[in-house]
Design a protein around this motif. Structure first.
Motif, short mmCIF file in Angstrom:
data_model
loop_
_atom_site.label_atom_id
_atom_site.label_comp_id
_atom_site.label_asym_id
_atom_site.label_seq_id
_atom_site.Cartn_x
_atom_site.Cartn_y
_atom_site.Cartn_z
N ASP A 1 23.93 7.75 60.51
CA ASP A 1 24.75 6.54 60.57
C ASP A 1 25.68 6.43 59.36
N TRP A 2 25.17 6.82 58.19
CA TRP A 2 26.01 6.80 56.99
C TRP A 2 27.19 7.74 57.13
N SER A 3 26.95 8.96 57.59
CA SER A 3 28.03 9.95 57.70
C SER A 3 28.99 9.59 58.82
N PHE A 4 28.50 9.00 59.89
CA PHE A 4 29.40 8.59 60.97
C PHE A 4 30.33 7.48 60.49
N ALA A 5 29.78 6.52 59.76
CA ALA A 5 30.61 5.44 59.23
C ALA A 5 31.71 5.99 58.33
N LEU B 1 33.61 12.70 66.34
CA LEU B 1 33.54 12.85 64.89
C LEU B 1 32.21 13.47 64.49
N ARG B 2 32.25 14.26 63.44
CA ARG B 2 31.04 14.92 62.97
C ARG B 2 30.18 13.95 62.16
N ALA B 3 28.89 14.07 62.35
CA ALA B 3 27.94 13.28 61.57
C ALA B 3 26.75 14.18 61.23
N VAL B 4 26.14 13.92 60.10
CA VAL B 4 24.99 14.70 59.67
C VAL B 4 23.80 14.39 60.57
N LYS B 5 23.20 15.43 61.16
CA LYS B 5 22.07 15.23 62.06
C LYS B 5 20.77 15.50 61.32
N ARG C 1 32.26 3.64 68.82
CA ARG C 1 30.93 3.57 69.41
C ARG C 1 30.23 4.90 69.13
N GLN C 2 29.10 4.85 68.43
CA GLN C 2 28.43 6.09 68.01
C GLN C 2 28.09 7.01 69.17
N VAL D 1 34.39 7.66 60.46
CA VAL D 1 35.25 6.66 61.11
C VAL D 1 36.28 6.13 60.12
N GLN D 2 35.84 5.77 58.95
CA GLN D 2 36.74 5.22 57.95
C GLN D 2 37.83 6.22 57.57
N ALA D 3 37.48 7.50 57.48
CA ALA D 3 38.48 8.52 57.17
C ALA D 3 39.45 8.70 58.32
#
Length: 393
Positions: free
Chosen positions: A73-77, A62-66, A15-16, A80-82
């Motif tokens: 959303d692309w970086s979070f996905a 998890l880190r995501a590009v802000k 969940r983001q 998650v996959q990693a």
């Protein structure tokens, strides 16, 4: 009992953004409370965490590009996959549209369907902008890839509406679709809230006992039907009623201005988000949620459990819980005349002592089998079934 059955299931939930008010968050809380840490060990994969720590729930941020929601959303996905590749989870259940997970909980429904329904409210240029939006195109691509990914073993649908929609769009998944309704806390939400809270809350707001009150609970006002409700309040049939809006939205100031222009600002209360909505449910006469699209709103189920009739849109999963004229009404989300007529009909019925008792009983009965415990039993049965099989369900 096998060793697999004896140890807790290691479940990852994706969940983001996790906050105390969301439907997915309450889903996690209810599953933990009902199953217990002995049966379920949950790791939350998220980029943003709000709230208090819960026993049995581990959080991995998890880190995501802000830099805009597309890159976010692309970086979070990808994160998650990693993470899933590195961790030893028994099952990965995503509440986001991310290819490669075992289970997708379609709590937000089908994005393609939401865009189709939202387009009804947009002008030609706005519809074109929606179609060309890089973010919407990305989410649609993610959704399509996820539903076509062979790793997807089951889809949890919280309404028959969502199940049928996915089956129509992706026939290959028909036997992997499982309807598990949201679990409602039937001890917390019950018809007795009326006696507990009605007089006290109304007195604090200066609202007479005899004044009819419509209650709306939900954030994201455009999608949840608040603009239509404001329009409806300007009609003579609802001139004696108040509308209470519980929730938050960035468009609140614009909607307040619209209510003022229509001359109904004095009968519409923007109450903000409430951690505890039970007093508001107890003090209201009917619940209104003419949402453009909602797979299965917890707020509507809680209103029914509390004995309130519910006005639902036909594009909401809640419609399958409503028997018109018995425990609520169903309307097209954009049909203002129908919203006015059905809301007035519900309020009139609730002013009749004999009818109101029958309505409260019928409302409660419609969700009486949808407890959080019932949801947990269905979930753990699905989890165990998935773990016991190599091939997808």
């Amino acid at each position: 009992m096998t060793a697999q059955d004896a140890r807790p299931l290691r479940l990852a939930i994706v969940r983001q953004a996790y906050n105390p008010f969301g439907g997915a968050e309450r889903f996690v809380e209810r599953a933990l409370a009902a199953l217990g840490k002995e049966a379920l060990e949950v790791t939350l994969l998220t980029r943003k965490w709000q709230g208090e720590a819960q026993p049995g729930l581990h959080v991995l941020q998890l880190r995501a590009v802000k830099a805009g929601r597309l890159l976010r959303d692309w970086s979070f996905a990808r994160a998650v996959q990693a993470c899933v590749k590195e961790q030893a989870f028994d099952l990965v259940q995503s509440h986001e549209r991310i290819p490669g997970c075992d289970i997708f909980r379609a709590g937000d429904g089908v994005h393609a369907t939401w865009l189709d329904l939202r387009a009804r409210t947009l002008g030609p240029l706005a519809r074109l902008g929606q179609r060309l939006s890089p973010w919407h195109r990305f989410i649609l691509s993610q959704e399509r890839q996820m539903f076509e990914d062979p790793a997807l073993r089951a889809v949890i649908c919280n309404s028959r509406m969502v199940r049928d929609d996915i089956a129509r769009r992706h026939p290959r998944l028909a036997d992997r679709l499982h309807v598990i309704h949201n679990g409602t806390d039937l001890e917390r939400f019950h018809p007795g809230l009326r006696e507990q809270h009605r007089a006290t809350l109304r007195a604090s707001l200066g609202v007479p006992e005899s004044r009819p009150v419509l209650l709306h609970v939900g954030s994201g006002f455009e999608r949840k039907g608040v603009p239509a409700l404001i329009e409806a309040m300007a009609h003579p049939e609802l001139a004696a009623a108040e509308l209470w809006i519980v929730g938050r939205d960035r468009q609140e100031s614009r909607l307040r201005a619209r209510a003022a222009r229509l001359g109904v600002a004095g009968r519409i209360r923007f109450c903000g988000p409430q951690q505890d909505v039970t007093p508001w449910l107890g003090a209201a006469d009917a619940f209104v949620l003419p949402t453009l699209y909602d797979p299965m709103p917890n707020a509507a189920m809680e209103a029914l459990a509390s004995g309130l009739p519910v006005l639902s849109s036909t594009s909401s999963g809640a419609a399958e819980l409503i028997t018109p004229g018995v425990n609520g009404e169903c309307v097209d989300a954009l049909d203002i005349a129908a919203i006015v007529g059905k809301a007035a009909k519900m309020l009139a019925a609730m002013q009749d002592p004999e009818k109101s008792v029958a309505i409260r009983i019928a409302a409660r009965k419609s969700v009486a089998e949808m407890s959080k415990e019932a949801m947990a039993v269905q979930l753990v049965a699905l989890y165990r079934q998935l773990m016991a099989r190599v091939s997808p369900l």
